[in-house]
Design an enzyme around this catalytic site. Sequence first.
Site, mmCIF file in Angstrom:
data_model
loop_
_atom_site.group_PDB
_atom_site.id
_atom_site.type_symbol
_atom_site.label_atom_id
_atom_site.label_comp_id
_atom_site.label_asym_id
_atom_site.label_seq_id
_atom_site.Cartn_x
_atom_site.Cartn_y
_atom_site.Cartn_z
ATOM 1 N N ARG A 233 46.126 29.781 39.440
ATOM 2 C CA ARG A 233 44.966 31.109 39.603
ATOM 3 C C ARG A 233 43.745 30.419 39.485
ATOM 4 O O ARG A 233 42.709 30.646 40.399
ATOM 5 C CB ARG A 233 45.140 32.028 38.529
ATOM 6 C CG ARG A 233 44.078 33.022 38.354
ATOM 7 C CD ARG A 233 44.514 34.169 37.160
ATOM 8 N NE ARG A 233 43.245 35.093 36.777
ATOM 9 C CZ ARG A 233 42.874 35.974 37.370
ATOM 10 N NH1 ARG A 233 43.321 36.596 38.394
ATOM 11 N NH2 ARG A 233 41.723 36.497 37.033
ATOM 12 N N HIS B 232 38.022 40.321 38.112
ATOM 13 C CA HIS B 232 36.993 40.266 37.028
ATOM 14 C C HIS B 232 36.083 41.470 36.986
ATOM 15 O O HIS B 232 35.524 41.812 37.919
ATOM 16 C CB HIS B 232 35.868 38.981 37.033
ATOM 17 C CG HIS B 232 36.899 37.732 36.434
ATOM 18 N ND1 HIS B 232 36.317 36.518 36.547
ATOM 19 C CD2 HIS B 232 37.967 37.557 36.057
ATOM 20 C CE1 HIS B 232 37.139 35.681 36.277
ATOM 21 N NE2 HIS B 232 38.315 36.149 35.999
ATOM 22 N N LYS C 186 44.386 44.372 35.473
ATOM 23 C CA LYS C 186 44.043 44.730 34.080
ATOM 24 C C LYS C 186 43.592 46.431 34.138
ATOM 25 O O LYS C 186 42.700 46.397 34.860
ATOM 26 C CB LYS C 186 43.354 43.794 33.269
ATOM 27 C CG LYS C 186 44.015 42.514 32.695
ATOM 28 C CD LYS C 186 42.866 41.675 32.061
ATOM 29 C CE LYS C 186 43.468 40.492 31.804
ATOM 30 N NZ LYS C 186 42.627 39.489 30.901
ATOM 31 N N TYR D 196 32.594 29.347 36.440
ATOM 32 C CA TYR D 196 32.728 28.251 37.683
ATOM 33 C C TYR D 196 31.545 27.874 38.358
ATOM 34 O O TYR D 196 31.332 26.850 39.306
ATOM 35 C CB TYR D 196 33.573 29.115 38.612
ATOM 36 C CG TYR D 196 35.184 29.397 38.415
ATOM 37 C CD1 TYR D 196 35.940 28.445 38.363
ATOM 38 C CD2 TYR D 196 35.205 30.761 38.016
ATOM 39 C CE1 TYR D 196 37.319 28.933 37.980
ATOM 40 C CE2 TYR D 196 36.453 31.156 37.563
ATOM 41 C CZ TYR D 196 37.475 30.394 37.399
ATOM 42 O OH TYR D 196 39.049 30.501 37.057
ATOM 43 N N ARG E 282 47.688 36.826 38.508
ATOM 44 C CA ARG E 282 47.963 36.854 36.985
ATOM 45 C C ARG E 282 49.479 37.041 36.947
ATOM 46 O O ARG E 282 50.283 37.465 37.969
ATOM 47 C CB ARG E 282 47.359 37.759 36.033
ATOM 48 C CG ARG E 282 45.909 37.683 35.950
ATOM 49 C CD ARG E 282 45.406 38.789 34.897
ATOM 50 N NE ARG E 282 44.189 38.863 34.765
ATOM 51 C CZ ARG E 282 43.102 39.575 35.608
ATOM 52 N NH1 ARG E 282 43.637 40.447 36.527
ATOM 53 N NH2 ARG E 282 41.907 39.456 35.424
ATOM 54 N N HIS F 220 48.610 30.253 35.358
ATOM 55 C CA HIS F 220 47.281 30.381 35.199
ATOM 56 C C HIS F 220 46.374 29.438 35.750
ATOM 57 O O HIS F 220 45.439 29.679 36.299
ATOM 58 C CB HIS F 220 46.782 30.468 33.669
ATOM 59 C CG HIS F 220 45.942 31.667 33.443
ATOM 60 N ND1 HIS F 220 46.492 33.119 33.818
ATOM 61 C CD2 HIS F 220 44.672 31.962 32.962
ATOM 62 C CE1 HIS F 220 45.245 33.856 33.553
ATOM 63 N NE2 HIS F 220 44.661 33.218 32.784
#
Length: 305
Positions: free
Chosen positions: A251, A274, A179, A283, A155, A248
């Site tokens: 990514r 994730h 994150k 995906y 990111r 993005h």
Amino acid sequence: MPSEANSRVLSGFLDYLKVEKGLAPLTVSAYATDIGQFSAFLEKHKRSLLNAQRSEVRDFIQELFANSVDGRSVGRKLSALRHLYRYLLLDKHIEHDPTLNIDSPKQWKVLPKSLAHDEVEAVLRGPQRLSGPLAEAISARDRAMLEMFYAGALRVSEIVGVKLEDLKLDLGYVLVRGKGDKERIVPLGKSAQESLALYMKGARTVLAKGRSTPLLFLGRSARKLTRQRVWQMVQAASAGMGRHASPHMLRHSCATHMVENGADLRTVQTILGHSDISTTQVYTHVALDRLKSVYQKHHPRAKAR
């Protein structure tokens, strides 16, 4: 302008709706609009209503979501297509219904936009090679950042925060803080390693101008790069291909291309950072399409004799 073949199919179906089903003119007109839109989508891809595949119905729905069409409208269009192909199947115009087993819009997640392989190559070649020590240093930095974006699916916030100590170039990976300050190890391919080595060889020193900073990627005079500056850099690198890319998109291109080439979702989940596999499952349609393609190509009884 619809092709003659598609026009005939649509005309026959609309007559069926008016005469046999007795639908109101406004309802018939709505069917005509929705199916006409799908017909135009198919013609862009050199296909017709009679030979449309399930994957093309999915791609059409995905395009609608990508263009911010609301779920109710997408559901209406899918319903119109289901009615069309049921009619064509009953009248023996087709042998298979491409709308079978298509999820309802409520179950869809919008697949983030990604670049094709040749588009990624164009972006990676994008940074201008200007003359002069500072310009050359910026060019080397930009190339290294673009390679890392695509190699490791980072990111923007992650790439501007990577520290010098996080890069293990000799081992081929970088430690990324994502994150919630969660750390993950992201492998780097040979191309990314070479670009980073070139950047570290002299370009970073030129940008640091004798100042000390723990960050890997630097702005002029060792300043921290802003998110906006990184976005501008990626957009500038993609300008030559006629399509504006974003960090993005690089990514998601990394994730999409990995799945296309057979990577399992758990591996992709780890690289993307994730916390929940359900986020990565957006995906899965790529994996399913590839699975079907490989099956059709290699199974001895996949094709009709």
